[in-house]
Design a protein around this motif. Structure first.
Motif, mmCIF file in Angstrom:
data_model
loop_
_atom_site.group_PDB
_atom_site.id
_atom_site.type_symbol
_atom_site.label_atom_id
_atom_site.label_comp_id
_atom_site.label_asym_id
_atom_site.label_seq_id
_atom_site.Cartn_x
_atom_site.Cartn_y
_atom_site.Cartn_z
ATOM 1 N N GLU A 179 0.827 -1.202 0.000
ATOM 2 C CA GLU A 179 0.000 0.000 0.000
ATOM 3 C C GLU A 179 0.864 1.255 0.000
ATOM 4 O O GLU A 179 0.473 2.295 -0.506
ATOM 5 C CB GLU A 179 -0.945 0.025 1.209
ATOM 6 C CG GLU A 179 -2.101 -0.963 1.133
ATOM 7 C CD GLU A 179 -2.929 -0.834 -0.137
ATOM 8 O OE1 GLU A 179 -3.200 0.305 -0.566
ATOM 9 O OE2 GLU A 179 -3.296 -1.873 -0.716
ATOM 10 N N ASP A 180 2.060 1.160 0.592
ATOM 11 C CA ASP A 180 2.967 2.303 0.648
ATOM 12 C C ASP A 180 4.383 1.806 0.916
ATOM 13 O O ASP A 180 4.816 1.704 2.065
ATOM 14 C CB ASP A 180 2.514 3.269 1.755
ATOM 15 C CG ASP A 180 3.444 4.473 1.887
ATOM 16 O OD1 ASP A 180 4.382 4.606 1.059
ATOM 17 O OD2 ASP A 180 3.244 5.276 2.819
ATOM 18 N N SER A 182 7.106 3.114 0.874
ATOM 19 C CA SER A 182 8.043 3.988 1.602
ATOM 20 C C SER A 182 7.987 3.695 3.111
ATOM 21 O O SER A 182 8.772 4.235 3.882
ATOM 22 C CB SER A 182 7.703 5.465 1.347
ATOM 23 O OG SER A 182 6.500 5.815 2.017
ATOM 24 N N ARG A 183 7.059 2.837 3.533
ATOM 25 C CA ARG A 183 6.950 2.502 4.965
ATOM 26 C C ARG A 183 8.194 1.776 5.478
ATOM 27 O O ARG A 183 8.492 1.825 6.671
ATOM 28 C CB ARG A 183 5.727 1.598 5.186
ATOM 29 C CG ARG A 183 4.423 2.351 5.081
ATOM 30 C CD ARG A 183 3.222 1.420 5.076
ATOM 31 N NE ARG A 183 2.009 2.187 5.348
ATOM 32 C CZ ARG A 183 0.781 1.713 5.184
ATOM 33 N NH1 ARG A 183 0.604 0.476 4.742
ATOM 34 N NH2 ARG A 183 -0.260 2.456 5.466
#
Length: 204
Positions: A179-180, A182-183
């Motif tokens: 979903e992201d 960059s987490r």
């Protein structure tokens, strides 16, 4: 001759099916199964609504085929990664195979591992997911059982519980990450998944 025509027709049919599959991947990943209609898929693929039914019985059949293919592909990669070397080598290789698959197939991961699907509105989608994750867990349990029987692994961890725990962890972590991305960096992801599997959650 006629044989050439048959081949061209078969090729055209296969290409149409592939277009429906890739449209399904895009739309299901974005909206979940229950918010997508067969008409949406056909329209997105640039074809008449009726064409959809020449290839798939309904949207559930399309969804199941996409999810089943995605899981089979992932399973093959995990098996290849776990086949070589001892545990210290194979665990990070499996974690890396999982993360690489997620990187290359973000939409398919959202379809197979989506944890945010609303069971009430998307019961069919979540049932397919439960079935597939159970299949994955069963195959991991079987592999673990074989390693215990051959003396490669100690018997104190129950293979069935262990496989459910692994699949639950992978599904949640991978769905959260795609979903992201960059987490967490891919290296942190691989290192942490590996560490949990080799040292538990309270490494000494």
């Amino acid at each position: 001759g006629p044989r050439g025509r048959g081949t061209a027709a078969a090729r055209s049919r296969a290409a149409t099916r592939e277009r429906l599959l890739s449209s399904g991947v895009e739309l299901f990943a974005a909206n979940g199964l229950h918010r997508v209609t067969t008409h949406d898929v056909a329209h997105h693929a640039g074809m008449a609504a009726g064409t959809f039914y020449l290839h798939f019985k309904d949207k559930g059949a399309l969804f199941r085929e996409i999810a089943t293919e995605a899981l089979a592909d992932l399973q093959q990669r995990l098996l290849a990664a776990s086949d070589r070397g001892d545990l210290r080598d194979s665990v990070p290789r499996v974690a890396e195979a999982l993360v690489c698959y997620a990187e290359e197939n973000r939409e398919r991961v959202r379809i197979v591992f989506s944890v945010d699907r609303d069971r009430e509105t998307d019961r069919e989608g979540s049932d397919v997911n439960s079935d597939l994750l159970s299949t994955l867990a069963d195959s991991i349990a079987e592999g673990r059982r074989q390693k215990i029987d051959s003396g490669e692994m100690p018997a104190e961890l129950d293979p069935v519980i262990l496989s459910q725990a692994l699949v639950g962890m992978w599904a949640r972590v991978i769905a959260w990450w795609v979903e992201d991305p960059s987490r967490a960096s891919r290296d942190t992801l691989i290192r942490t998944l590996t560490g949990i599997q080799l040292a538990g959650t309270h490494p000494a």
